[in-house]
Motif scaffolding. Structure first.
Motif, PDB file in Angstrom:
ATOM      1  N   ALA A   1      -1.623  -1.329   9.591  1.00 42.03           N
ATOM      2  CA  ALA A   1      -0.631  -1.627   8.838  1.00 42.03           C
ATOM      3  C   ALA A   1       0.476  -2.827   9.787  1.00 42.03           C
ATOM      4  CB  ALA A   1       0.280  -0.900   8.243  1.00 42.03           C
TER       5      ALA A   1
ATOM      6  N   VAL B   1       2.897  -1.009   4.016  1.00 43.90           N
ATOM      7  CA  VAL B   1       3.270   0.173   3.495  1.00 43.90           C
ATOM      8  C   VAL B   1       4.312   0.316   2.609  1.00 43.90           C
ATOM      9  CG1 VAL B   1       3.226   2.672   3.987  1.00 43.90           C
ATOM     10  CG2 VAL B   1       1.494   1.243   5.176  1.00 43.90           C
TER      11      VAL B   1
ATOM     12  N   VAL C   1      -1.226  -5.894   5.741  1.00 47.37           N
ATOM     13  CA  VAL C   1      -0.843  -4.635   4.690  1.00 47.37           C
ATOM     14  C   VAL C   1       0.595  -4.196   4.998  1.00 47.37           C
ATOM     15  CG1 VAL C   1      -1.479  -2.077   4.466  1.00 47.37           C
ATOM     16  CG2 VAL C   1      -3.374  -3.932   4.820  1.00 47.37           C
TER      17      VAL C   1
ATOM     18  N   ALA D   1      -0.156   5.004  10.007  1.00 47.83           N
ATOM     19  CA  ALA D   1      -0.358   3.444   9.235  1.00 47.83           C
ATOM     20  C   ALA D   1      -0.258   2.324  10.312  1.00 47.83           C
ATOM     21  CB  ALA D   1       0.940   3.331   8.217  1.00 47.83           C
TER      22      ALA D   1
ATOM     23  N   THR E   1      -6.271   1.562   4.164  1.00 46.37           N
ATOM     24  CA  THR E   1      -5.708   0.182   5.115  1.00 46.37           C
ATOM     25  C   THR E   1      -6.747  -0.164   6.207  1.00 46.37           C
ATOM     26  OG1 THR E   1      -3.465   0.912   4.587  1.00 46.37           O
ATOM     27  CG2 THR E   1      -3.863  -0.332   6.651  1.00 46.37           C
TER      28      THR E   1
ATOM     29  N   MET F   1       0.572  -1.210   0.028  1.00 47.21           N
ATOM     30  CA  MET F   1       0.011   0.031   0.044  1.00 47.21           C
ATOM     31  C   MET F   1       1.171   1.373  -0.007  1.00 47.21           C
ATOM     32  SD  MET F   1      -3.357   1.289   0.128  1.00 47.21           S
ATOM     33  CE  MET F   1      -4.301  -0.314   0.644  1.00 47.21           C
TER      34      MET F   1
END
Length: 214
Positions: A100, A82, A80, A95, A68, A55
């Motif tokens: 994440a 990043v 996820v 995040a 997310t 992501m």
């Protein structure tokens, strides 16, 4: 071992192409699909059920942070990771709050990116060295800016109302919660939108949630 299915969510075609070529050459990793906007990432994650989502944070439409959060609401088992150019405290901790499991920078070595994908696919948390130092500093007590101070231009009452907006409360609900008149709530919300330079409630919610409110 089953191949890890990876969804690439990034609006830069050259970067997507590079990731696609990298993953396609590695046994045990399969590109399940690609997304070029935040909403498309949410929709494709729901349809494809990838093991790992790569992501980017700066996505057209809803941000990578909000994407997310929405992905994990419907597919909590997805990992996820990043992959971004940004390593500032706000981006890193937003995040993490969104769920994440990993955070690596776009200039990382290919092997580091592959290792991160595999780690997230195993359910582990992993960060690039620069990001890891920020996380360690956080847990050592050197905290980033508190969410309540994320919008210093807002008054305390406006931050309170923004937090309630981010929680999904309507104007009548905010009116009842804070014992304010409907007009006063409307005026505060207008002021919030102007100060945050957002056009509507949905944009305000995205900004607020990225900052940890709600």
């Amino acid at each position: 071992m089953n191949s890890l299915r990876v969804l690439i969510a990034d609006d830069h075609p050259v970067f997507r192409s590079g990731l696609r070529a990298l993953l396609g050459a590695v046994p045990g990793l399969t590109v399940a699909g690609e997304a070029t906007t935040g909403q498309e990432a949410v929709d494709r994650a729901a349809a494809l059920r990838p093991d790992v989502v790569l992501m980017d944070l700066q996505m057209p439409g809803i941000s990578g942070i909000e994407a997310t959060r929405r992905i994990l609401e419907h597919a909590p088992d997805a990992g996820v990771l990043v992959v971004t150019m940004y390593e500032d405290d706000h981006s890193v901790f937003a995040a993490m709050r969104a769920g994440a499991k990993g955070y690596v920078l776009k200039d990382a070595d290919e092997e580091d990116v592959l290792d991160a994908i595999r780690a997230v696919g195993r359910g582990e948390a992993i960060f690039s060295p620069a990001v890891a130092r920020r996380v360690l500093a956080f847990f050592a007590g050197h905290t980033p800016e508190a969410p309540a101070r994320a919008f210093p231009e807002l008054t305390a009452r406006e931050r309170e109302i923004l937090d309630l907006i981010a929680q999904g409360l309507s104007n009548p609900q905010i009116t009842a919660r804070l014992f304010l008149s409907p007009k006063t709530v409307r005026n505060h919300i207008s002021s919030i939108f102007a100060k945050l330079q957002v056009a509507d409630r949905s944009q305000a919610i995205v900004r607020a949630r990225e900052a940890g409110l709600g």
